[in-house]
Enzyme design. Sequence first.
Site, short mmCIF file in Angstrom:
data_model
loop_
_atom_site.label_atom_id
_atom_site.label_comp_id
_atom_site.label_asym_id
_atom_site.label_seq_id
_atom_site.Cartn_x
_atom_site.Cartn_y
_atom_site.Cartn_z
CD GLU A 200 -3.12 -1.13 2.06
OE1 GLU A 200 -3.17 -0.23 2.92
OE2 GLU A 200 -4.00 -2.01 1.94
CD GLU A 332 -3.36 -6.11 3.22
OE1 GLU A 332 -4.24 -5.40 3.75
OE2 GLU A 332 -2.14 -5.85 3.29
O1 AHR Z 1 -4.80 -6.13 7.16
C1 AHR Z 1 -4.69 -4.97 7.92
C2 AHR Z 1 -4.08 -3.81 7.13
O2 AHR Z 1 -4.93 -3.44 6.09
C3 AHR Z 1 -2.78 -4.08 6.43
O3 AHR Z 1 -1.69 -3.95 7.29
C4 AHR Z 1 -2.74 -3.00 5.39
O4 AHR Z 1 -1.98 -3.37 4.27
C5 AHR Z 1 -4.20 -2.78 5.07
O5 AHR Z 1 -4.52 -1.45 5.04
#
Ligand code: AHR
Length: 528
Positions: A200, A332
């Site tokens: 991110e 994710e």
């Molecule tokens: O999964 C929790 C968080 O969500 C991660 O660390 C991040 O990459 C995302 O914003």
Amino acid sequence: MNARAFRSILRISLLFLVPTAPLLTAQTVHLSIDASKPGATINRNIFGQFAENLGHGLYGGIWVGPNSSIPNTRGIRNDVVQALRALKVPDVRWPGGCFADEYHWRNGVGPAAQRPATLNSAWGNVVDTNAFGTNEFMDFIHQIGSEAYISVNVGSGTPHEAADWLEYMTAAAPTTLAKQRAANGHPEPYKVGMMGIGNESWSCGGDMTADYYLSQLKIYSRFVHNDNPSQQGANHMLEIAVGPGTPETAWTETIMKAWQHHDWSWNIDGLSLHSYTVGSGWPPSMPSTNFGVDDYFKMLKSTLSMDDFLRQQEAVMDRYDPQKKVALVVDEWGAWLAPLPGTNKAFLVQQNSLRDAILASLNLNIFARHADRVRMANIAQMINVLQAMILTDKEKMILTPTYYVYKMYVPFQDATFVPVDFDPGTVHRDGVTLPRVDALCARDASGKLWLEITNLDPEKPLDINLDTADMNIKSAKGQTLTAPAVDSVNTFTAPNSVMPKPISASVNGGRLTLTVEPKSVTVIALEQ
Ligand code: AHR
């Protein structure tokens, strides 16, 4: 009258007094499978997981230390390992997430007593003993039979630091770093299946512009090598670039446009995509327990937007990469709900309900339908964090409804997508419309066909009517997962409230008929 006779009379009279629920008639869904038109392979990496150094995801969830009274192997919980082995977890992403861009790997190698205590400033500023570092993670991966997906630090690290980490893990030649790894107990080089270059980077990874990130990406791709002799050429480590976290396509455009003309000095195998289901905007506020059918509709409606999100990004990728060499890696995803009351908000602790299991099946089916481009995905997260497979409380462990979906879907790993045709119908609640049914079909390596059916209707069963003409199918058997309510959960005191049970069906006159319960996920093998 004795007490026993009195109790039976009472029971019989109560049977007549209790109002019976209205019998809801099942809806019929006709399915047809076209086994003559196989699609893409459903890459096993679609069933990957994510284990960040966050809350009790690692500490307590995986790592208890070798001196713990909780049964462990070299500090790693035996109960958790045993449960995860059954899922055939293809890969685990570690150490983050946002944490990855603050992680300095040297803090987590060498004798435990000499490791520095640091602050986990990504997640609650708690003290990190660094007891769970590279060798421990690799031991965990080995114990569960999985593959390592390492995220290197771009935000606060350097290409040099990342290159050293990869050399430490993968060099076979007797370099100083390889000798250090051997001294730490592992003479053989480790395999690193995938490397994520940052996380991110448009936000917690350093709030970079796409152009700035692109310049970093090229440098990391050029100078951070996997030196393991068994991972050269066709078996090379997959390099995954940071991709979008919103449906906008500008970031993807920048990376893919550059990739189209990349030279020998850099390359990527995948572009990451992050998409959580929050249901009602940020910060996540939907409860993970004690919710009703309205929330169920909202969350499932919201999760189905994953399909559009993928399509939008794929349209850009197809323009620059029509041969689909670069995978879309949804590393994710999952339900992100309000933290459980009484827990540390930075630890992202939530329960996991039947609703979340259905949400998982819908997403896995979407990924499978995009299997030609989506070749990897990692649910967030594996243990004790967000939409977890497993929850632990000291020595206790429970398996969540999402765990069971992953277990039921094991036959789909590396299976070949087979088109299944059906009218999904609709089901409504307070202005929210959902498809009534979803289905996925695939053929495994042994030739067996597997069918998954999700009944989204929270009230009505579904009569599945499958045309088996030309397929020589005699019967079907598998498992179905449902529970009394959409918010049913497993707890430490009632760990088996939501569990799959066997289901079977027979074929008559070329048609297979099967009734699936409301709000359920069913996976059956079609037996020839
Ligand atoms: O999964 C929790 C968080 O969500 C991660 O660390 C991040 O990459 C995302 O914003």
